[in-house]
Design a protein around this motif. Structure first.
Motif, short mmCIF file in Angstrom:
data_model
loop_
_atom_site.label_atom_id
_atom_site.label_comp_id
_atom_site.label_asym_id
_atom_site.label_seq_id
_atom_site.Cartn_x
_atom_site.Cartn_y
_atom_site.Cartn_z
N LYS A 49 -1.21 -1.78 -1.82
CA LYS A 49 -1.57 -2.36 -0.51
C LYS A 49 -0.38 -3.08 0.10
O LYS A 49 -0.09 -2.92 1.29
N LYS A 50 0.31 -3.86 -0.71
CA LYS A 50 1.46 -4.63 -0.23
C LYS A 50 2.58 -3.70 0.25
O LYS A 50 3.30 -4.02 1.20
N ASP A 98 -11.14 -4.65 0.05
CA ASP A 98 -10.95 -4.41 1.49
C ASP A 98 -10.07 -3.19 1.72
O ASP A 98 -8.99 -3.27 2.31
N LEU A 99 -10.56 -2.03 1.28
CA LEU A 99 -9.80 -0.78 1.37
C LEU A 99 -10.38 0.12 2.46
O LEU A 99 -11.58 0.09 2.74
N TYR A 156 -3.13 -3.70 -5.84
CA TYR A 156 -2.61 -4.72 -4.93
C TYR A 156 -1.16 -4.43 -4.52
O TYR A 156 -0.76 -4.66 -3.36
N SER A 206 -2.34 3.20 2.72
CA SER A 206 -3.79 3.16 2.89
C SER A 206 -4.35 3.57 1.54
O SER A 206 -4.19 4.71 1.11
N VAL A 207 -4.99 2.64 0.86
CA VAL A 207 -5.37 2.85 -0.54
C VAL A 207 -6.83 3.25 -0.66
O VAL A 207 -7.70 2.72 0.04
N ARG A 243 -1.09 7.75 2.13
CA ARG A 243 -2.25 7.24 1.38
C ARG A 243 -2.00 7.36 -0.11
O ARG A 243 -1.17 8.15 -0.55
#
Length: 816
Positions: free
Chosen positions: A186-187, A219-220, A183, A191-192, A153
């Motif tokens: 996430k890529k 959308d986290l 971003y 898990s952000v 995370r």
């Protein structure tokens, strides 16, 4: 409870968000009540506990609200490796697995290398540890290197969605750059977690509404809000703190907008108001933080907020109890459907019309399994079997076993598959050790044992009883995937040479499919049968994980087949056949009439014990399809050494499977590492520490590797001994004696008086004179230091239910 007039909890409209941010009194309590209902509908009254280690306070940013900004005169520190590992070990040994590592933003190469190395060390030493990094803006390469070592995370707050306000509070950065990093994280696969600060000087209601909108659009899986608290060492010293009611409303709205999100009740709430964190839990939060893991001589220098450290009025467990919640020992992070093991095994294969399971005259497709599993989930939920609980499973290999196992994976229940032919002593030991909330079993088990947790869910003969329990059940579809770092299954070792041990595997371990994919080349066209049972790691892979990963079909049999039932199984034309070496020995001796039935099999696979060279050579001359030896363990839950079809080497279990590594110590002890290595022994940290070293498992196996990379195992360390200055492998002695024309079966055991051999003679061989003839054979075929001491003649060689020689029984003097 009613919704207040002119207020809607439909937060697709900005006007409703703005109104709810301003709620107070009874209307505010209604908002909180609704937020709690949303949270508890998904998390069932459980909250996640995380611990914080503040690793360093060196920072390059110039945040105007922070007491550690680069212009601050605060004393700087970086923990040394011993300080950090000491804290990690203390947390781990007290059962805390979720740890947040915080630093100031420091992109120095030397600092990052030091941080990277100690995090890697912690992940290797303490399996199952979930680490969250909070290190600020780093480079994409640095993010990737952290992800590669298993940092799961990453926490990176955007602080405000207003670009002008962002520049005002953080002149050394821009909002655009901050979002670019989120971003990128996430890529990269993190898990952000992100969020804002409520009450910043110059912040408006409209800005807070935008913050909530940004959190939704990102959308986290994790989001938060903390309250602005003026720090005496910052540029905002003397400013008023943020309003706690607004922060609590923000938290409640965030929960309703993002039902499955992890939302912390932050320490800033407690600093503003006594019992502030309790109020956060009552507003829908589901994460609490322990601030007790930074060394005492360093914690006073980690000052984001103010110079007095955070100290809650109540301990966090007491606080959770006041809120009617329970603290979870494992992660509560939710993953998307497509990232769950259930999706990988079942939903991803539902487009195939080929059968998934062949069982007792019926064929079940993947869609059938999907629907049965959702009904079974309803059945388990009705009986209050919840996420994170342990469930003992005592079934024969069957459709019932697979459906219940899949349902446990779907609901986040820790499943413990156990041999249904378990003895009373084994039952007492395992039930006492695991403390299951429920025990699901077939009828014979329920008749054999008495326990109020026992629940009959299947007959021994047919799935009719099980299906009758599911009849009329609704399909439980509202299921959120659990963190893949959480425990999924506890497999018990066979106990052939010692007490069985509970081996914990996480969800991520079950995703590993290197062996069936790269060695067996398993495809949807394959049909698999395994003599090894699904309560063992070898059987679980063969009859469940491997075929479902490939979209293949699996043939199930309640019991290990005999000559009669094997014909029925072979009539279904399996293409892959799995068994322990003793079963292939049985086929070579007694299976002549079955030879033509095996024409569909393209590959025979064996593991579980060493394959005698004699069996390998006899098979090679008698069967067209290859007999492939591989090697695995309960601790790896996956074969990690294997021969390759067409490249087998007699006496070797093969080469390391792609993605796995093996090495040998100077004394010949086998160490291995790989992606499915277990998370530890159940409730035995001492044994876990004695076996795991920086990501390597120290086994009891002794062997070597030749120049071509083939591994040769002599056996476990209790099957190898020194005589006359020479290493002797008990398995090699057995292999040589098995070739004697008088011997049907043999088991050798090392005792204080030398090597004892237990021999079962072939039918028709007279006992009189047999020992003299066998000793003559030994003198001609064994080296002097391999010669046996005492010879015992037995009616049968004792074996475990999985077919391995039961050496512990022989060592205890109990002959068959």
């Amino acid at each position: 409870m009613r919704t207040p007039k002119n207020i809607s909890f439909d937060f697709t409209r900005k006007t409703n968000i703005a109104k709810c941010l301003l709620l107070r009194g009874e209307d505010q309590q209604r908002l909180f009540h609704h937020a709690r209902q949303v949270r508890d509908g998904i998390f069932s009254g459980r909250i996640e506990a995380r611990s914080v280690i503040e690793y360093a306070n060196v920072c390059r940013q110039a945040c105007n609200y922070c007491g550690m900004n680069r212009r601050s005169k605060i004393k700087r520190y970086i923990l040394n490796d011993n300080e950090f590992i000491t804290q990690i070990r203390r947390l781990y040994e007290t059962g805390r697995r979720v740890v947040l590592i915080q630093t100031g933003e420091n992109t120095s190469i030397s600092f990052f290398e030091k941080l990277h190395n100690i995090l890697k060390q912690a992940k290797n030493r303490y399996p199952g540890l979930v680490l969250t990094g909070s290190f600020g803006n780093l480079s994409e390469e640095q993010y990737k290197s952290l992800r590669d070592i298993g940092i799961d995370r990453y926490l990176l707050k955007f602080e405000t969605s207003n670009p002008r306000l962002y520049k005002k509070i953080k002149p050394s950065d821009t909002l655009k750059n901050r979002l670019k990093h989120i971003y990128t994280l996430k890529k990269t696969g993190f898990s952000v977690s992100s969020g804002n600060i409520t009450g910043l000087p110059g912040q408006t209601l409209e800005s807070l509404v935008q913050d909530l909108g940004l959190l939704r659009s990102l959308d986290l899986p994790m989001g938060s809000t903390s309250i602005f608290i003026p720090n005496d060492l910052s540029n905002y010293a003397g400013q008023p703190p943020g309003d706690i009611d607004t922060a609590l409303n923000f938290m409640a709205i965030l929960r309703i907008m993002n039902p499955a999100m992890l939302i912390p009740s932050t320490s800033s709430l407690e600093l503003v108001k006594v019992n502030g964190q309790l109020l956060g839990l009552m507003a829908g939060a589901n994460t609490v933080t322990f601030h007790d893991a930074t060394p005492k001589n360093k914690e006073r220098y980690y000052l984001i907020y103010q110079t007095n450290r955070y100290k809650p009025k109540d301990c966090l467990f007491k606080m959770a109890k006041k809120a009617g919640l329970t603290v979870s020992a494992s992660s509560l992070l939710r993953v998307k459907q497509e990232d769950t093991i259930f999706y990988k095994l079942i939903q991803g294969n539902m487009g195939s019309k080929l059968p998934a399971v062949y069982f007792e005259g019926r064929r079940y497709t993947y869609r059938d399994l999907y629907r049965l599993t959702l009904k079974c989930c309803s059945f388990l939920k009705d009986r209050k079997i919840e996420e994170g609980q342990t469930l003992l499973l005592l079934f024969f290999d069957s459709i019932e076993f697979i459906v219940v196992f899949l349902s446990c994976l779907r609901l986040g229940i820790i499943v413990i598959p156990v041999d249904p032919q378990i003895s009373k002593d084994e039952w007492d030991s395992i039930v006492s050790e695991t403390g299951p909330e429920r025990i699901l079993a077939s009828g014979s088990i329920c008749d054999k044992f008495k326990d109020k947790r026992l629940l009959k869910i299947a007959d021994d003969e047919s799935p009719g009883y099980f299906f009758s329990l599911l009849k009329g059940k609704t399909e439980y579809t509202v299921i959120h995937g659990v963190d893949n770092n959480n425990p999924a299954v506890i497999l018990y070792t066979s106990g052939t040479t010692g007490k069985p041990k509970g081996v914990v595997h996480t969800y991520k371990d079950l995703f590993v499919d290197n062996f069936p994919r790269t060695v067996l080349k398993m495809t949807r066209g394959d049909r698999v049968f395994s003599c090894s049972r699904m309560h063992t790691s070898f059987g679980l892979g063969n009859s469940f994980l491997f075929p479902f990963h490939a979209g293949s079909g699996v043939i199930l049999s309640r019991n290990i087949p005999n000559a009669f039932s094997l014909r029925k199984i072979l009539a279904l034309r399996p293409t892959l056949f799995f068994a322990v070496p003793s079963f292939y020995d049985f086929l070579l001796r007694h299976g002549g009439s079955l030879g033509g039935c095996f024409k569909s099999v393209r590959l025979f696979v064996t593991s579980g014990e060493k394959l005698n060279e004699d069996i390998f050579l006899r098979w090679k001359s008698g069967y067209t399809a290859a007999l492939l030896e591989c090697f695995g363990s309960s601790e790896m839950c996956h074969p990690f050494i294997s021969n390759i079809p067409g490249r087998q080497k007699a006496g070797s279990c093969g080469k390391p499977v792609e993605g796995f590594s093996v090495k040998f110590s100077r004394g010949g002890r086998l160490f291995y590492a790989g992606p499915s290595l277990f998370a530890g022994y159940w409730h035995d940290n001492g044994l876990t520490r004695s076996r795991l070293f920086d990501g390597w498992f120290r086994s009891d196996d002794i062997g070597s590797m030749d120049a071509q990379g083939y591994v040769f195992l002599k056996g476990r360390d209790n099957l190898v001994y020194k005589a006359g200055g020479k290493w002797v492998s008990i398995l090699d002695v057995e292999n040589k004696l098995n070739k004697c024309a008088l011997i049907k079966g043999i088991a050798a055991v090392k005792t204080e008086k030398g090597l004892d051999v237990h021999i079962c003679l072939k039918r028709g061989v007279k006992l009189d004179g047999a020992e003299e003839k066998i000793r003559g054979y030994c003198s001609r075929n064994l080296r002097i230091h391999e010669l046996p001491g005492r010879i015992h003649f037995v009616n049968a060689i004792p074996r475990t239910r999985s077919g391995k020689i039961y050496r512990r029984k022989l060592e205890n003097g109990n002959e068959a």
